[in-house]
Design a protein around this motif. Structure first.
Motif, PDB file in Angstrom:
ATOM      1  N   LYS A  56       7.725  -0.467  -6.937  1.00  0.00           N
ATOM      2  CA  LYS A  56       6.251  -1.170  -7.544  1.00  0.00           C
ATOM      3  C   LYS A  56       6.618  -2.142  -8.699  1.00  0.00           C
ATOM      4  N   ALA A  57       7.141  -1.580  -9.622  1.00  0.00           N
ATOM      5  CA  ALA A  57       7.433  -2.674 -10.789  1.00  0.00           C
ATOM      6  C   ALA A  57       8.307  -3.601 -10.514  1.00  0.00           C
ATOM      7  N   PHE A  58       9.535  -3.392  -9.728  1.00  0.00           N
ATOM      8  CA  PHE A  58      10.433  -4.606  -9.215  1.00  0.00           C
ATOM      9  C   PHE A  58       9.553  -5.472  -8.657  1.00  0.00           C
ATOM     10  N   LEU A  59       8.661  -5.106  -7.441  1.00  0.00           N
ATOM     11  CA  LEU A  59       8.149  -5.983  -6.380  1.00  0.00           C
ATOM     12  C   LEU A  59       7.303  -6.874  -7.308  1.00  0.00           C
ATOM     13  N   THR A  60       6.373  -6.083  -8.104  1.00  0.00           N
ATOM     14  CA  THR A  60       5.308  -6.964  -8.764  1.00  0.00           C
ATOM     15  C   THR A  60       5.793  -7.489  -9.958  1.00  0.00           C
ATOM     16  N   SER A  61       6.776  -7.541 -10.461  1.00  0.00           N
ATOM     17  CA  SER A  61       7.277  -8.310 -11.411  1.00  0.00           C
ATOM     18  C   SER A  61       8.211  -9.383 -10.752  1.00  0.00           C
ATOM     19  N   ASN A  62       8.642  -9.469  -9.663  1.00  0.00           N
ATOM     20  CA  ASN A  62       9.350 -10.764  -9.034  1.00  0.00           C
ATOM     21  C   ASN A  62       8.416 -11.522  -7.823  1.00  0.00           C
ATOM     22  N   PHE A  63       7.555 -10.916  -7.493  1.00  0.00           N
ATOM     23  CA  PHE A  63       6.819 -11.570  -6.304  1.00  0.00           C
ATOM     24  C   PHE A  63       5.336 -11.262  -6.529  1.00  0.00           C
ATOM     25  N   ARG A  64       4.544 -12.167  -5.990  1.00  0.00           N
ATOM     26  CA  ARG A  64       3.071 -12.329  -6.029  1.00  0.00           C
ATOM     27  C   ARG A  64       2.740 -11.316  -5.086  1.00  0.00           C
ATOM     28  N   ILE A  65       1.769 -10.174  -5.431  1.00  0.00           N
ATOM     29  CA  ILE A  65       1.437  -9.114  -4.474  1.00  0.00           C
ATOM     30  C   ILE A  65       0.122  -8.989  -4.467  1.00  0.00           C
ATOM     31  N   ASP A  66      -0.543  -9.366  -3.213  1.00  0.00           N
ATOM     32  CA  ASP A  66      -2.191  -9.573  -3.329  1.00  0.00           C
ATOM     33  C   ASP A  66      -2.633  -8.160  -3.168  1.00  0.00           C
TER      34      ASP A  66
END
Length: 97
Positions: free
Chosen positions: A27-37
């Protein structure tokens, strides 16, 4: 739109150390590298029963994940936990499992 889930991490026989941390790290990786709606997280440490990784909640999570999906969308599903094999009873699996 990610769906994350883990199981067998908190106070269960066969408890795994790290499944919930895996979910938090992804979660931390994805939310810091991509826009998560939107995201849905199912883990054994949740107090809300609808956020625990039960069979019903996981199936509902898959339905939620695909609902409204359209061409060009990126969908993510992450699982951390035990896996298992079940013998194939109708012969449709090449390896018999």
């Amino acid at each position: 739109t990610p769906l994350y889930f883990s199981n067998l991490d908190v106070g269960q026989k066969g408890e795994l150390r790290g499944c919930i941390n895996d979910v938090k790290n992804i979660k931390a990786f994805l939310t810091s590298n991509f826009r998560i709606d939107e995201m849905l997280i199912l883990t054994d440490d949740q107090t809300d029963p609808s956020k625990k990784p039960t069979r019903a909640n996981i199936i509902a999570g898959f339905k939620w994940l695909r609902a409204g999906a359209k061409a060009g969308d990126s969908l993510i599903m992450h699982y951390s936990g035990h896996g298992g094999s079940v013998r194939d009873t109708d012969g449709d699996e090449e390896d018999g499992m």
